[in-house]
Design a protein around this motif. Structure first.
Motif, PDB file in Angstrom:
ATOM      1  N   ALA A   1       0.764  -1.146   0.061  1.00 30.93           N
ATOM      2  CA  ALA A   1       0.187  -0.142   0.257  1.00 30.93           C
ATOM      3  C   ALA A   1       0.869   1.367  -0.157  1.00 30.93           C
ATOM      4  N   GLN A   2       0.792   2.122  -1.027  1.00 29.61           N
ATOM      5  CA  GLN A   2       1.693   3.205  -1.321  1.00 29.61           C
ATOM      6  C   GLN A   2       0.825   4.582  -1.182  1.00 29.61           C
ATOM      7  N   ASN A   3       1.668   5.360  -0.243  1.00 28.27           N
ATOM      8  CA  ASN A   3       1.021   6.661  -0.216  1.00 28.27           C
ATOM      9  C   ASN A   3       2.206   7.772  -0.498  1.00 28.27           C
ATOM     10  N   GLY A   4       2.047   8.314  -1.656  1.00 27.91           N
ATOM     11  CA  GLY A   4       3.129   9.190  -2.106  1.00 27.91           C
ATOM     12  C   GLY A   4       2.929  10.630  -1.820  1.00 27.91           C
ATOM     13  N   ASN A   5       2.012  11.016  -1.016  1.00 27.89           N
ATOM     14  CA  ASN A   5       1.780  12.411  -0.471  1.00 27.89           C
ATOM     15  C   ASN A   5       2.663  12.910   0.507  1.00 27.89           C
ATOM     16  N   GLU A   6       3.055  13.886   0.470  1.00 25.00           N
ATOM     17  CA  GLU A   6       4.265  14.388   1.424  1.00 25.00           C
ATOM     18  C   GLU A   6       3.570  15.271   2.697  1.00 25.00           C
ATOM     19  N   LYS A   7       2.266  15.513   2.436  1.00 23.70           N
ATOM     20  CA  LYS A   7       1.565  16.302   3.337  1.00 23.70           C
ATOM     21  C   LYS A   7       0.488  15.715   3.906  1.00 23.70           C
ATOM     22  N   SER A   8       0.194  14.266   3.921  1.00 23.71           N
ATOM     23  CA  SER A   8      -1.151  14.067   4.390  1.00 23.71           C
ATOM     24  C   SER A   8      -0.953  12.133   4.532  1.00 23.71           C
ATOM     25  N   HIS A   9      -1.471  11.608   5.692  1.00 26.95           N
ATOM     26  CA  HIS A   9      -1.433  10.175   5.634  1.00 26.95           C
ATOM     27  C   HIS A   9      -2.845   9.736   5.046  1.00 26.95           C
ATOM     28  N   ALA A  10      -2.803   8.346   4.613  1.00 27.99           N
ATOM     29  CA  ALA A  10      -3.772   7.845   3.986  1.00 27.99           C
ATOM     30  C   ALA A  10      -4.509   6.449   4.970  1.00 27.99           C
ATOM     31  N   SER A  11      -5.567   6.568   5.069  1.00 28.71           N
ATOM     32  CA  SER A  11      -6.424   5.182   5.691  1.00 28.71           C
ATOM     33  C   SER A  11      -6.761   4.344   4.813  1.00 28.71           C
ATOM     34  N   PHE A  12      -6.349   2.899   5.053  1.00 21.20           N
ATOM     35  CA  PHE A  12      -6.892   1.931   4.226  1.00 21.20           C
ATOM     36  C   PHE A  12      -7.810   1.191   4.972  1.00 21.20           C
ATOM     37  N   SER A  13      -8.659   0.558   4.674  1.00 21.50           N
ATOM     38  CA  SER A  13      -9.755  -0.275   5.316  1.00 21.50           C
ATOM     39  C   SER A  13     -10.458  -1.317   4.337  1.00 21.50           C
ATOM     40  N   HIS A  14     -11.029  -2.449   4.805  1.00 25.52           N
ATOM     41  CA  HIS A  14     -11.896  -3.243   4.046  1.00 25.52           C
ATOM     42  C   HIS A  14     -11.093  -3.724   2.912  1.00 25.52           C
ATOM     43  N   SER A  15      -9.893  -4.086   3.118  1.00 23.82           N
ATOM     44  CA  SER A  15      -8.855  -5.072   2.363  1.00 23.82           C
ATOM     45  C   SER A  15      -9.186  -6.464   2.076  1.00 23.82           C
ATOM     46  N   GLY A  16      -9.634  -6.744   1.024  1.00 19.05           N
ATOM     47  CA  GLY A  16      -9.720  -8.215   0.673  1.00 19.05           C
ATOM     48  C   GLY A  16      -9.761  -8.643  -0.834  1.00 19.05           C
ATOM     49  N   TYR A  17      -9.039  -9.635  -1.043  1.00 22.35           N
ATOM     50  CA  TYR A  17      -8.540 -10.112  -2.360  1.00 22.35           C
ATOM     51  C   TYR A  17      -8.736 -11.586  -2.556  1.00 22.35           C
ATOM     52  N   ILE A  18      -9.286 -12.201  -3.466  1.00 18.34           N
ATOM     53  CA  ILE A  18      -9.574 -13.336  -3.844  1.00 18.34           C
ATOM     54  C   ILE A  18      -8.297 -13.972  -4.845  1.00 18.34           C
ATOM     55  N   LEU A  19      -7.797 -14.845  -4.515  1.00 20.51           N
ATOM     56  CA  LEU A  19      -6.709 -15.788  -5.240  1.00 20.51           C
ATOM     57  C   LEU A  19      -7.323 -16.886  -5.899  1.00 20.51           C
ATOM     58  N   SER A  20      -7.499 -17.136  -7.116  1.00 25.78           N
ATOM     59  CA  SER A  20      -8.032 -18.406  -7.824  1.00 25.78           C
ATOM     60  C   SER A  20      -7.280 -18.934  -8.838  1.00 25.78           C
ATOM     61  N   LEU A  21      -7.324 -20.022  -9.125  1.00 25.21           N
ATOM     62  CA  LEU A  21      -6.923 -20.846 -10.134  1.00 25.21           C
ATOM     63  C   LEU A  21      -7.841 -21.814 -11.006  1.00 25.21           C
ATOM     64  N   ASN A  22      -7.827 -21.534 -12.091  1.00 26.29           N
ATOM     65  CA  ASN A  22      -8.728 -22.131 -13.134  1.00 26.29           C
ATOM     66  C   ASN A  22     -10.079 -22.043 -12.743  1.00 26.29           C
ATOM     67  N   GLY A  23     -10.639 -20.778 -11.990  1.00 25.71           N
ATOM     68  CA  GLY A  23     -11.858 -20.727 -11.651  1.00 25.71           C
ATOM     69  C   GLY A  23     -12.262 -21.075 -10.095  1.00 25.71           C
ATOM     70  N   GLU A  24     -11.366 -21.820  -9.670  1.00 28.68           N
ATOM     71  CA  GLU A  24     -11.472 -22.524  -8.278  1.00 28.68           C
ATOM     72  C   GLU A  24     -10.622 -21.173  -7.251  1.00 28.68           C
ATOM     73  N   ASP A  25     -11.452 -20.804  -6.247  1.00 32.59           N
ATOM     74  CA  ASP A  25     -10.853 -19.983  -5.258  1.00 32.59           C
ATOM     75  C   ASP A  25      -9.629 -20.889  -4.468  1.00 32.59           C
ATOM     76  N   VAL A  26      -8.602 -20.254  -4.277  1.00 29.72           N
ATOM     77  CA  VAL A  26      -7.701 -20.921  -3.462  1.00 29.72           C
ATOM     78  C   VAL A  26      -7.567 -20.182  -2.344  1.00 29.72           C
ATOM     79  N   ALA A  27      -7.541 -18.940  -2.013  1.00 35.49           N
ATOM     80  CA  ALA A  27      -7.672 -18.393  -0.876  1.00 35.49           C
ATOM     81  C   ALA A  27      -8.118 -16.792  -0.874  1.00 35.49           C
ATOM     82  N   LYS A  28      -8.600 -16.389   0.144  1.00 34.24           N
ATOM     83  CA  LYS A  28      -8.698 -15.011   0.319  1.00 34.24           C
ATOM     84  C   LYS A  28      -7.949 -14.335   1.244  1.00 34.24           C
ATOM     85  N   LEU A  29      -7.292 -13.254   1.006  1.00 33.27           N
ATOM     86  CA  LEU A  29      -6.244 -12.363   1.401  1.00 33.27           C
ATOM     87  C   LEU A  29      -6.762 -11.069   2.056  1.00 33.27           C
ATOM     88  N   ILE A  30      -7.032 -11.028   3.238  1.00 37.00           N
ATOM     89  CA  ILE A  30      -7.573  -9.850   3.884  1.00 37.00           C
ATOM     90  C   ILE A  30      -6.673  -9.328   4.868  1.00 37.00           C
TER      91      ILE A  30
END
Length: 203
Positions: free
Chosen positions: A83-112
């Motif tokens: 997660a990259q924040n290139g601003n020099e004068k402000s911090h950034a808040s990240f939330s509700h982070s979720g990613y699905i890793l799948s192979l050939n249409g089958e879900d392998v795992a959820k990255l949260i």
């Protein structure tokens, strides 16, 4: 006896006209205020030109991939998301982070990831160690995996998003969604990741 006819006075009509004019003037002023605020915000954004925070895959590794004779697949993958924040004068808040890793249409795992902050002109890395449960594949899916192993090229799909909020100078707080939708390719023989551009798009 016949009732006396009632006549409206000219004063009542003048009062009604004045109220209508006042309402029209107020609406015009509010409309102009909204337009001016929009113009100021746009010009301020152009002048400040902040760098939009984003997420990207910076590295990965295929630690293990095994397909048995019954068509059951087991996978272990490491994915590093930054997660990259290139601003020099402000911090950034990240939330509700979720990613699905799948192979050939089958879900392998959820990255949260839990909500987190990224300081000014800084970044935070998340090292996801993904170990799937045994995944039973149908004959067609198992054949696709066998072909991928023989050709030494395995491709995963990674899809998901994270919500970002950060302050842009005098313009106030801005919220948007960072979406990831990319493919992660590996050489299963030596378990190496084939680097490719995998960076979020803001919406």
């Amino acid at each position: 006896m016949p009732s006396n006819p009632k006549f409206s006075s000219g004063n009542d009509e003048r009062r009604t006209h004045r109220l209508l004019w006042c309402a029209a003037i107020i609406c015009t002023i509010l409309t102009l205020a909204v337009i001016i605020a929009g113009i100021i915000t746009f010009l301020g954004y152009v002048v400040i030109h902040p760098r939009v925070p984003y997420v990207s895959v910076i590295n990965a590794r295929l630690d293990r991939i095994q397909l048995d004779y019954a068509g059951v697949l087991e996978i272990q993958v490491t994915v590093v998301i930054r997660a990259q924040n290139g601003n020099e004068k402000s911090h950034a808040s990240f939330s509700h982070s979720g990613y699905i890793l799948s192979l050939n249409g089958e879900d392998v795992a959820k990255l949260i990831a839990p909500p987190f902050e990224v300081s000014k002109n800084s970044s935070v890395d998340f090292n996801y160690d993904v170990q799937s449960l045994p995944i039973p594949l149908d004959p067609e899916q198992a054949e696709d995996v066998e072909v991928a192993l023989k050709t030494d090229l395995v491709t995963f799909d990674l899809k998901g998003s994270t919500r970002v909020r950060w302050r842009v100078g005098p313009l106030g707080s801005i919220r948007f969604l960072c979406r990831l939708n990319c493919k992660l390719r590996f050489h299963p023989l030596n378990r190496t990741y084939i680097p490719s551009r995998c960076t979020s798009k803001a919406k």
